[in-house]
Design a protein around this motif. Sequence first.
Motif, PDB file in Angstrom:
ATOM      1  N   ALA A 228      -3.010  44.608  15.332  1.00 30.45           N
ATOM      2  CA  ALA A 228      -2.603  45.811  16.063  1.00 30.45           C
ATOM      3  C   ALA A 228      -1.495  46.518  15.300  1.00 30.45           C
ATOM      4  CB  ALA A 228      -2.132  45.465  17.474  1.00 30.45           C
ATOM      5  N   VAL A 229      -1.421  47.830  15.489  1.00 32.27           N
ATOM      6  CA  VAL A 229      -0.357  48.646  14.908  1.00 32.27           C
ATOM      7  C   VAL A 229       0.096  49.645  15.970  1.00 32.27           C
ATOM      8  CG1 VAL A 229       0.230  50.390  13.186  1.00 32.27           C
ATOM      9  CG2 VAL A 229      -1.193  48.461  12.533  1.00 32.27           C
ATOM     10  N   VAL A 230       1.416  49.813  16.118  1.00 28.22           N
ATOM     11  CA  VAL A 230       1.989  50.858  16.962  1.00 28.22           C
ATOM     12  C   VAL A 230       2.872  51.721  16.069  1.00 28.22           C
ATOM     13  CG1 VAL A 230       3.505  51.387  18.894  1.00 28.22           C
ATOM     14  CG2 VAL A 230       1.932  49.444  19.050  1.00 28.22           C
ATOM     15  N   SER A 231       2.571  53.010  15.988  1.00 27.41           N
ATOM     16  CA  SER A 231       3.332  53.911  15.114  1.00 27.41           C
ATOM     17  C   SER A 231       3.808  55.123  15.892  1.00 27.41           C
ATOM     18  CB  SER A 231       2.472  54.380  13.936  1.00 27.41           C
ATOM     19  OG  SER A 231       2.120  53.300  13.096  1.00 27.41           O
ATOM     20  N   CYS A 232       5.125  55.317  15.942  1.00 29.70           N
ATOM     21  CA  CYS A 232       5.702  56.568  16.439  1.00 29.70           C
ATOM     22  C   CYS A 232       5.785  57.530  15.263  1.00 29.70           C
ATOM     23  CB  CYS A 232       7.092  56.324  17.029  1.00 29.70           C
ATOM     24  SG  CYS A 232       7.105  55.231  18.468  1.00 29.70           S
ATOM     25  N   THR A 233       5.171  58.694  15.393  1.00 28.54           N
ATOM     26  CA  THR A 233       5.049  59.601  14.253  1.00 28.54           C
ATOM     27  C   THR A 233       5.747  60.952  14.437  1.00 28.54           C
ATOM     28  OG1 THR A 233       2.927  60.353  15.136  1.00 28.54           O
ATOM     29  CG2 THR A 233       2.875  58.552  13.534  1.00 28.54           C
ATOM     30  N   GLU A 234       6.136  61.292  15.675  1.00 26.32           N
ATOM     31  CA  GLU A 234       6.844  62.547  15.922  1.00 26.32           C
ATOM     32  C   GLU A 234       7.946  62.311  16.952  1.00 26.32           C
ATOM     33  OE1 GLU A 234       4.380  66.275  16.197  1.00 26.32           O
ATOM     34  OE2 GLU A 234       2.761  64.814  16.418  1.00 26.32           O
ATOM     35  N   PHE A 235       9.084  62.974  16.732  1.00 28.63           N
ATOM     36  CA  PHE A 235      10.227  62.880  17.649  1.00 28.63           C
ATOM     37  C   PHE A 235      10.770  64.296  17.800  1.00 28.63           C
ATOM     38  CE2 PHE A 235      14.254  61.868  19.432  1.00 28.63           C
ATOM     39  CZ  PHE A 235      14.219  60.556  19.885  1.00 28.63           C
ATOM     40  N   ILE A 236      10.559  64.887  18.971  1.00 25.22           N
ATOM     41  CA  ILE A 236      10.829  66.309  19.173  1.00 25.22           C
ATOM     42  C   ILE A 236      11.853  66.481  20.301  1.00 25.22           C
ATOM     43  CG2 ILE A 236       9.783  68.555  19.712  1.00 25.22           C
ATOM     44  CD1 ILE A 236       7.044  67.062  19.004  1.00 25.22           C
ATOM     45  N   THR A 237      12.894  67.304  20.071  1.00 25.62           N
ATOM     46  CA  THR A 237      13.896  67.559  21.113  1.00 25.62           C
ATOM     47  C   THR A 237      14.107  69.056  21.284  1.00 25.62           C
ATOM     48  OG1 THR A 237      16.013  67.822  19.951  1.00 25.62           O
ATOM     49  CG2 THR A 237      15.096  65.597  20.037  1.00 25.62           C
ATOM     50  N   ASP A 238      14.737  69.430  22.396  1.00 18.12           N
ATOM     51  CA  ASP A 238      15.099  70.835  22.604  1.00 18.12           C
ATOM     52  C   ASP A 238      16.606  71.030  22.449  1.00 18.12           C
ATOM     53  OD1 ASP A 238      15.933  69.544  24.894  1.00 18.12           O
ATOM     54  OD2 ASP A 238      15.082  70.992  26.301  1.00 18.12           O
ATOM     55  N   GLY A 239      17.240  70.138  21.718  1.00 20.38           N
ATOM     56  CA  GLY A 239      18.688  70.239  21.517  1.00 20.38           C
ATOM     57  C   GLY A 239      19.054  71.095  20.320  1.00 20.38           C
ATOM     58  N   ILE A 240      20.336  71.395  20.195  1.00 18.59           N
ATOM     59  CA  ILE A 240      20.904  72.039  19.009  1.00 18.59           C
ATOM     60  C   ILE A 240      22.090  71.194  18.562  1.00 18.59           C
ATOM     61  CG2 ILE A 240      20.111  74.351  19.619  1.00 18.59           C
ATOM     62  CD1 ILE A 240      22.886  74.940  20.729  1.00 18.59           C
ATOM     63  N   ARG A 241      22.753  71.617  17.477  1.00 19.15           N
ATOM     64  CA  ARG A 241      23.760  70.759  16.871  1.00 19.15           C
ATOM     65  C   ARG A 241      24.868  70.361  17.854  1.00 19.15           C
ATOM     66  NH1 ARG A 241      26.924  72.676  11.569  1.00 19.15           N
ATOM     67  NH2 ARG A 241      24.772  72.767  10.817  1.00 19.15           N
ATOM     68  N   ASN A 242      25.293  71.271  18.691  1.00 17.86           N
ATOM     69  CA  ASN A 242      26.419  70.953  19.567  1.00 17.86           C
ATOM     70  C   ASN A 242      26.011  70.836  21.039  1.00 17.86           C
ATOM     71  OD1 ASN A 242      25.903  73.608  20.036  1.00 17.86           O
ATOM     72  ND2 ASN A 242      28.041  74.313  19.925  1.00 17.86           N
ATOM     73  N   ALA A 243      24.719  70.578  21.271  1.00 19.18           N
ATOM     74  CA  ALA A 243      24.249  70.425  22.645  1.00 19.18           C
ATOM     75  C   ALA A 243      23.318  69.219  22.747  1.00 19.18           C
ATOM     76  CB  ALA A 243      23.524  71.676  23.109  1.00 19.18           C
ATOM     77  N   ILE A 244      23.581  68.363  23.704  1.00 18.65           N
ATOM     78  CA  ILE A 244      22.687  67.242  23.992  1.00 18.65           C
ATOM     79  C   ILE A 244      21.432  67.795  24.647  1.00 18.65           C
ATOM     80  CG2 ILE A 244      22.415  65.188  25.436  1.00 18.65           C
ATOM     81  CD1 ILE A 244      25.445  64.737  25.054  1.00 18.65           C
ATOM     82  N   PRO A 245      20.249  67.380  24.200  1.00 23.88           N
ATOM     83  CA  PRO A 245      19.015  67.944  24.750  1.00 23.88           C
ATOM     84  C   PRO A 245      18.744  67.452  26.169  1.00 23.88           C
ATOM     85  CG  PRO A 245      18.501  66.158  23.250  1.00 23.88           C
ATOM     86  CD  PRO A 245      19.984  66.387  23.135  1.00 23.88           C
ATOM     87  N   THR A 246      17.835  68.153  26.816  1.00 28.14           N
ATOM     88  CA  THR A 246      17.329  67.705  28.110  1.00 28.14           C
ATOM     89  C   THR A 246      15.979  67.006  27.962  1.00 28.14           C
ATOM     90  OG1 THR A 246      18.488  69.420  29.352  1.00 28.14           O
ATOM     91  CG2 THR A 246      16.528  68.486  30.389  1.00 28.14           C
ATOM     92  N   HIS A 247      15.205  67.468  26.989  1.00 34.27           N
ATOM     93  CA  HIS A 247      13.844  66.944  26.836  1.00 34.27           C
ATOM     94  C   HIS A 247      13.651  66.332  25.446  1.00 34.27           C
ATOM     95  CE1 HIS A 247      12.648  68.938  30.550  1.00 34.27           C
ATOM     96  NE2 HIS A 247      13.260  70.031  30.112  1.00 34.27           N
TER      97      HIS A 247
END
Length: 386
Positions: A228-247
């Motif tokens: 078996a193989v589990v691969s996370c291939t994308e990590f997407i956020t709605d944050g900016i440099r000085n803001a913690i994201p919500t999603h």
Amino acid sequence: MTTEDFDQQLVRWRHHLHRHPETGFEEKKTSDYVASVLNALGLEVHRGIGGTGVVANLKVGDGQGTIGLRADMDALAITEDATGRAHASQAPGRMHACGPDGHMSMVLGAAQLLAERRDFNGTVRFIFQPAEEHGRGAKAMMDDGLFERFPVDEIHGAHNMPGMPAGHFATRSGGIMASEDNFVIRITGRGGHAARPHMGVDPLVIGAEIVVALQTVVARSVDPGMSAVVSCTEFITDGIRNAIPTHVTIKGDTRSYAPEVQALLERRMREICMGICQAHGAECRFDYTHEFAPTVNWPECVPTALAAATAIVGADKVDANVQPMMISEDFGAFLRHVPGAFVFIGNGDAGQGGVPLHNARYDFNDTVLPVGARYFAELARIRLPR
């Protein structure tokens, strides 16, 4: 037609198809071209199966046996990097980077050999499948009544393999290629100022914890004797440099051979994602979809594939027990319904033939075309003897 003329015809077909790639379910010109060749050979041609799929029938004698020979047709959304390649893609952003141009040409070549020599007794069905790359075409053809309208006793397919010596064959009984399942993990926290993290619920940190935790699924939940193989291939956020994201959205895929392993991966991944998010006060949505069935060769069909390959290239160039690969192929969906076998044909282990699949510089090795064409024709002769 002489051997040299035949080999050159295969190259002309392949180069034309390579210049005019079309992606899944858009293979209109491709199917037009394939159908025109099959019609010219005098075959009974059927169009529009599963969208753009093509099936051509060739019946010789009074034999009741039927064999299917399948080729994929669709290209990838990749821009070809082939300076100086005379047959390079003329379609911006699309190219045959996995070899269906070669696979189609080999099956067309088998159709020509069998139509000219008629040295078998029964029916051969030449199946040209759309939308292999995203695992949708085989199902579409079957939903459109492929095996009810065109029943087969067994079905055979092949895929070129860079890194294997050109013209060598490899296959095995049982699982030869893995399933592919896709997952999407959507984490909803509470964004805020980067200077005041205690005011929010940081989905980025939660997502990072999930990515690391998912690596334990194979290591600690799957039987070491299973693959078996589990691969996370994308990590997407709605944050900016000085803001913690919500999603945060995490995407990836899993590979395995057995249905019970597929079910285990889905269950453990869901438990881990939901548990970590709950522990941190975040919301989680976990979606898991089955894209490709594993390709599992039928043991009773593999000897036919081995005999055909051996007849064409000799036993020293045939591997009867190749190591299974974690790549996926839509052919596996056919094998869940009818017997059959799938083989790898070496594309070369150096130079152009060794460029990996799905690479912008990949190209099918033209020297392999007559080998594959004769292999497919030999399958029909063995399974449908006069």
